[in-house]
Scaffold this motif. Structure first.
Motif, PDB file in Angstrom:
ATOM      1  N   PHE A  24       0.831  -1.224   0.000  1.00 39.62           N
ATOM      2  CA  PHE A  24       0.000   0.000   0.000  1.00 39.62           C
ATOM      3  C   PHE A  24       0.847   1.246   0.000  1.00 39.62           C
ATOM      4  CE2 PHE A  24      -3.539   2.660   0.754  1.00 39.62           C
ATOM      5  CZ  PHE A  24      -3.139   3.596   1.693  1.00 39.62           C
ATOM      6  N   PHE A  25       1.885   1.261   0.863  1.00 38.38           N
ATOM      7  CA  PHE A  25       2.685   2.473   0.980  1.00 38.38           C
ATOM      8  C   PHE A  25       3.767   2.553  -0.085  1.00 38.38           C
ATOM      9  CE2 PHE A  25       0.782   4.311   4.492  1.00 38.38           C
ATOM     10  CZ  PHE A  25       0.538   3.350   5.470  1.00 38.38           C
ATOM     11  N   LEU A  26       4.110   1.427  -0.725  1.00 47.31           N
ATOM     12  CA  LEU A  26       5.197   1.421  -1.698  1.00 47.31           C
ATOM     13  C   LEU A  26       4.898   2.321  -2.881  1.00 47.31           C
ATOM     14  CD1 LEU A  26       7.916  -0.063  -1.955  1.00 47.31           C
ATOM     15  CD2 LEU A  26       6.789  -1.619  -3.527  1.00 47.31           C
ATOM     16  N   GLN A  27       3.603   2.453  -3.243  1.00 42.79           N
ATOM     17  CA  GLN A  27       3.228   3.247  -4.401  1.00 42.79           C
ATOM     18  C   GLN A  27       3.598   4.708  -4.228  1.00 42.79           C
ATOM     19  OE1 GLN A  27      -1.036   3.723  -4.879  1.00 42.79           O
ATOM     20  NE2 GLN A  27      -1.333   3.028  -2.796  1.00 42.79           N
ATOM     21  N   GLY A 339      17.019   1.491  10.742  1.00 38.33           N
ATOM     22  CA  GLY A 339      16.760   1.307   9.320  1.00 38.33           C
ATOM     23  C   GLY A 339      15.350   1.751   8.982  1.00 38.33           C
ATOM     24  N   THR A 340      14.742   1.084   8.028  1.00 36.39           N
ATOM     25  CA  THR A 340      13.387   1.393   7.580  1.00 36.39           C
ATOM     26  C   THR A 340      12.372   0.546   8.347  1.00 36.39           C
ATOM     27  OG1 THR A 340      14.128   1.991   5.365  1.00 36.39           O
ATOM     28  CG2 THR A 340      11.827   1.381   5.603  1.00 36.39           C
ATOM     29  N   THR A 341      11.294   1.187   8.786  1.00 41.22           N
ATOM     30  CA  THR A 341      10.215   0.488   9.470  1.00 41.22           C
ATOM     31  C   THR A 341       9.007   0.402   8.543  1.00 41.22           C
ATOM     32  OG1 THR A 341      10.932   1.227  11.646  1.00 41.22           O
ATOM     33  CG2 THR A 341       8.648   0.503  11.436  1.00 41.22           C
ATOM     34  N   ILE A 342       8.512  -0.803   8.351  1.00 38.20           N
ATOM     35  CA  ILE A 342       7.287  -1.017   7.586  1.00 38.20           C
ATOM     36  C   ILE A 342       6.290  -1.646   8.546  1.00 38.20           C
ATOM     37  CG2 ILE A 342       6.224  -2.134   5.596  1.00 38.20           C
ATOM     38  CD1 ILE A 342       8.952  -2.200   4.277  1.00 38.20           C
ATOM     39  N   GLY A 343       5.369  -0.843   9.078  1.00 37.53           N
ATOM     40  CA  GLY A 343       4.426  -1.351  10.063  1.00 37.53           C
ATOM     41  C   GLY A 343       4.055  -0.288  11.078  1.00 37.53           C
ATOM     42  N   ILE A 344       4.149  -0.638  12.375  1.00 42.85           N
ATOM     43  CA  ILE A 344       3.682   0.244  13.442  1.00 42.85           C
ATOM     44  C   ILE A 344       4.726   0.310  14.552  1.00 42.85           C
ATOM     45  CG2 ILE A 344       1.907   0.604  15.205  1.00 42.85           C
ATOM     46  CD1 ILE A 344      -0.052  -0.859  13.403  1.00 42.85           C
ATOM     47  N   GLN A 345       4.996   1.516  15.025  1.00 44.60           N
ATOM     48  CA  GLN A 345       5.776   1.737  16.240  1.00 44.60           C
ATOM     49  C   GLN A 345       4.886   2.450  17.253  1.00 44.60           C
ATOM     50  OE1 GLN A 345       9.207   4.068  14.812  1.00 44.60           O
ATOM     51  NE2 GLN A 345      10.538   2.360  15.397  1.00 44.60           N
ATOM     52  N   THR A 346       4.756   1.891  18.460  1.00 47.44           N
ATOM     53  CA  THR A 346       3.976   2.549  19.503  1.00 47.44           C
ATOM     54  C   THR A 346       4.755   2.479  20.810  1.00 47.44           C
ATOM     55  OG1 THR A 346       1.882   2.515  20.743  1.00 47.44           O
ATOM     56  CG2 THR A 346       2.675   0.412  19.860  1.00 47.44           C
ATOM     57  N   ALA A 347       4.955   3.647  21.440  1.00 45.20           N
ATOM     58  CA  ALA A 347       5.774   3.732  22.647  1.00 45.20           C
ATOM     59  C   ALA A 347       5.183   4.747  23.613  1.00 45.20           C
ATOM     60  CB  ALA A 347       7.211   4.131  22.296  1.00 45.20           C
ATOM     61  N   THR A 355      13.250   5.719   8.350  1.00 45.25           N
ATOM     62  CA  THR A 355      12.086   5.939   7.495  1.00 45.25           C
ATOM     63  C   THR A 355      10.990   5.004   7.957  1.00 45.25           C
ATOM     64  OG1 THR A 355      13.442   6.552   5.583  1.00 45.25           O
ATOM     65  CG2 THR A 355      11.211   5.798   5.113  1.00 45.25           C
ATOM     66  N   ILE A 356       9.731   5.433   7.844  1.00 43.25           N
ATOM     67  CA  ILE A 356       8.634   4.546   8.217  1.00 43.25           C
ATOM     68  C   ILE A 356       7.551   4.579   7.160  1.00 43.25           C
ATOM     69  CG2 ILE A 356       7.431   6.276   9.613  1.00 43.25           C
ATOM     70  CD1 ILE A 356       6.610   3.896  11.458  1.00 43.25           C
ATOM     71  N   TYR A 357       7.085   3.391   6.805  1.00 44.22           N
ATOM     72  CA  TYR A 357       5.899   3.219   5.984  1.00 44.22           C
ATOM     73  C   TYR A 357       4.839   2.628   6.909  1.00 44.22           C
ATOM     74  CZ  TYR A 357       9.154   3.668   2.069  1.00 44.22           C
ATOM     75  OH  TYR A 357      10.112   4.122   1.192  1.00 44.22           O
ATOM     76  N   GLY A 358       4.021   3.473   7.506  1.00 43.45           N
ATOM     77  CA  GLY A 358       3.047   2.980   8.462  1.00 43.45           C
ATOM     78  C   GLY A 358       2.666   4.047   9.464  1.00 43.45           C
ATOM     79  N   VAL A 373       5.660   7.703   5.361  1.00 40.31           N
ATOM     80  CA  VAL A 373       4.516   7.543   4.468  1.00 40.31           C
ATOM     81  C   VAL A 373       3.427   6.915   5.327  1.00 40.31           C
ATOM     82  CG1 VAL A 373       3.609   6.509   2.352  1.00 40.31           C
ATOM     83  CG2 VAL A 373       6.002   7.225   2.466  1.00 40.31           C
ATOM     84  N   GLY A 374       2.501   7.734   5.814  1.00 38.40           N
ATOM     85  CA  GLY A 374       1.480   7.254   6.736  1.00 38.40           C
ATOM     86  C   GLY A 374       1.123   8.312   7.759  1.00 38.40           C
ATOM     87  N   LEU A 375       1.285   7.986   9.054  1.00 39.42           N
ATOM     88  CA  LEU A 375       0.878   8.881  10.130  1.00 39.42           C
ATOM     89  C   LEU A 375       1.923   8.943  11.235  1.00 39.42           C
ATOM     90  CD1 LEU A 375      -2.908   8.069  10.748  1.00 39.42           C
ATOM     91  CD2 LEU A 375      -1.989  10.215   9.894  1.00 39.42           C
ATOM     92  N   GLN A 376       2.115  10.145  11.782  1.00 36.71           N
ATOM     93  CA  GLN A 376       2.845  10.347  13.032  1.00 36.71           C
ATOM     94  C   GLN A 376       1.876  10.987  14.023  1.00 36.71           C
ATOM     95  OE1 GLN A 376       6.289  12.782  11.674  1.00 36.71           O
ATOM     96  NE2 GLN A 376       7.555  11.178  12.568  1.00 36.71           N
TER      97      GLN A 376
END
Length: 596
Positions: A24-27, A339-347, A355-358, A373-376
């Motif tokens: 989804f985010f790759l585009q 590195g690159t995160t593809i998914g979710i980080q919650t802390a 970089t984050i895609y998610g 690419v997504g939400l912060q």
């Protein structure tokens, strides 16, 4: 109770989610960099400076060896609305260099038969139920093949390693639509490609090392060692000794382990060899260290992985990963992915990634070295270089380069180039292609002008407008210096304008105005709400002239004559009681101004 079947099912479900989210985010990120049209005006500048300007205008970055650039070459380019590829060809004219897109970068390399990405479909026999993906991997500086690059498919296949010729080969079932290939080596940045094929495919790649090593080495000039990326994280240094962190095992020595249990590494099932294993299931009572995770990891205080995590990490305090993360990180204090995160980080407090895609969710701050690419979403602060999506925080959002999306902050939003919307008390952008809504918005390349005007309300007004033509704020102060009718007032308003010709615009504004007599203080019982509609002409000399009608509605207490200005309206449309000791008055008026 977890069984091997249930764990594998969870891992398969998680991988399916990760692949869908990645696709989804790759585009957003694999845009046609070389096709983007830019404007460039350069006159006899060094080649390195010209390349930097082209990259800034085209919103991309390079990867190249500075030694291959001609030292004394100067460039003169004057183009408008021209594709990046054509501009680069002009800049690189008379050199042996060519631009090639690899992932998110433009690689500059000497023109060689080897290309950055070359796919050659081969014939597939009808009776075969599989196809192969093979290729060669070369060093971008030495042009030599790279041995020991780990190549694996994230779905199910065990990794293979390139041989002394840089060659690899993987086999896939033809009933699969697309596969994600990952390329790992400790001396090179990790990269990945989505392969969409149902026939034999050759994929030739060029990788550039993290640290450029001499091609020939001797005892007096040994190759530099790459430090453990986790050694810069304070809690990791506290929990683990130097012997563990200085482990420089090559990827070819790393093995997949079904699981491990530790109290605090090396007090665990893998002991001092913990850094040589990628674990399917990892349980750490206090703190654990490993090469990576392909499944689930749970830690009481700290989970740390030198390379990649492909799955779920949960820690009481901190998750620290030296490479990329594909999946979910949950921590009481902080998640760190270098590195690159593809998914979710919650802390609970802080998230950091390259970089984050998610999605990033933090109690205080989300920090990115490059883009999202997504939400912060953070309680206090979000920071990124580039953004495609949204930043939401209780205090401040910052995008140091380009934001395409929305910023919502309790106090301030800051962006260099913004396309979309900013909502906050204070908004700043160098350039804005959208709307900024707030108490005060400043766009450096936007609309900010000073006006001297007169109206039916007061004979002299001083007004400042700031924002862009789609939406701007205005601050106004006025005075009536006549001795028998001395009055003063100030107001705040919002406005928008519409272009009808290059030098003509129609403005509409809503203003709340406080009006006072002599030295009396402003009272809410003398509030004037005013709507202005006017036509503005802007000359080539920088001056503007405006004129138009207005409508005013006044709410006041007629008994409080000490701060009243009477009469405000010479010909009111109506003047009625609006309750006990309150009246409402309405009238039509006018506005004439000169703008600078």
């Amino acid at each position: 109770m977890l069984t091997i079947y249930s764990i594998n099912k969870m891992i398969l479900t998680r991988r399916t989610f990760t692949f869908i989210l990645y696709s989804f985010f790759l585009q957003f990120s694999f845009a046609q960099i070389l096709e983007k049209k830019i404007d460039v005006n350069l006159e006899a500048v060094p080649l390195t400076s010209a390349l930097k300007v082209i990259a800034e205008n085209g919103d991309f970055s390079y990867s190249y060896n500075p030694a291959i650039l001609p030292k004394n070459k100067t460039v003169t380019i004057h183009t408008r609305n021209t594709p990046v590829n054509e501009v680069l060809q002009l800049a690189l004219a008379s050199t042996n260099l060519e631009p090639v897109v690899v992932g998110h970068h433009v690689v500059l390399k000497n023109a060689q038969p080897v290309t950055a990405v070359e796919r050659k479909p081969l014939a597939v026999k009808p009776e075969r139920n599989y196809f192969t993906v093979s290729g060669y991997i070369f060093d971008g500086h030495s042009q030599l093949p790279i041995e020991g690059i780990k190549v694996n498919d994230t779905k199910s296949q065990e990794p293979v390693f390139t041989n002394e010729k840089g060659y690899f080969q993987l086999r896939f079932s033809v009933n699969k639509h697309s596969r994600e290939l990952l390329f790992f080596h400790k001396k090179y940045p990790h990269d990945s490609f989505i392969v969409q094929a149902k026939e034999d495919t050759q994929l030739n790649l060029i990788l550039f090392p993290l640290i450029v090593e001499p091609i020939k080495t001797n005892e007096l000039n040994p190759p530099p060692q790459i430090a453990n990326p986790l050694s810069s994280i304070g809690l990791v240094k506290v929990m683990f000794n130097e012997e563990i962190l200085e482990d420089t095992s090559s990827k070819s020595e790393i093995k997949i382990s079904p699981g491990q249990f530790s109290f605090i590494t090396p007090a665990g099932t893998h002991g001092l060899r913990a850094g040589k294993f990628i674990n399917r299931l990892s349980l750490n009572v206090l703190a654990g260290y490993s090469a990576g995770v392909k499944g689930i990891e749970i830690g009481g205080i700290l989970n740390s992985n030198r390379h990649e995590v492909d799955g779920i990490q949960m820690a009481g305090l901190v998750n620290a990963v030296g490479g990329s993360v594909h999946g979910v990180q949950v921590a009481g204090i902080s998640n760190v992915s270098l590195g690159t995160t593809i998914g979710i980080q919650t802390a609970g407090i802080h998230n950091h990634s390259d970089t984050i895609y998610g999605i990033q969710l933090a109690g205080m701050a989300n920090l990115l070295s490059k883009k999202f690419v997504g939400l912060q979403i953070a309680g206090a602060m979000n920071v990124a270089e580039n953004g495609y999506g949204g930043q939401i925080s209780g205090f401040i959002n910052v995008s140091t380069d380009t934001l395409r999306g929305i910023q919502i902050a309790g106090v301030a939003n800051i962006a260099n180039k913004a396309t979309g919307m900013q909502i906050g008390l204070f908004n700043y952008a160098d350039s804005l292609g959208g709307v900024a809504i707030g108490l005060f918005s400043f766009v450096r390349l936007g609309y900010h002008h000073f006006e001297i005007s007169t109206s039916d309300l007061l004979p002299l007004h001083f007004t400042y407008r700031s924002g862009n033509h789609s939406f701007y704020n205005l601050f106004s102060a006025g005075i009536d210096p006549a001795p028998n009718r001395f009055a003063w007032g100030y107001g705040y308003g919002l406005g928008t304008s519409l272009a009808i010709k290059p030098q003509w615009r129609i403005h509409s504004e809503v203003i709340a105005y406080m009006l006072n007599a002599k030295d009396a203080n402003t009272r809410l019982e003398n509030l004037i709400s005013r709507f202005q509609l006017y036509l503005r002409y802007r000359s080539d000399l920088g001056f503007g002239f405006s004129a138009g009608p207005s409508a005013s509605l006044r709410y006041y207490d007629p008994a409080q004559t000490n701060y009243m200005v009477e009469p405000v309206a010479s010909f009111p449309l109506f003047d009625r009681e609006a309750g006990t000791n309150s009246k409402v008055q309405a009238w039509a008026g006018w506005h004439i101004g000169v703008e600078f």
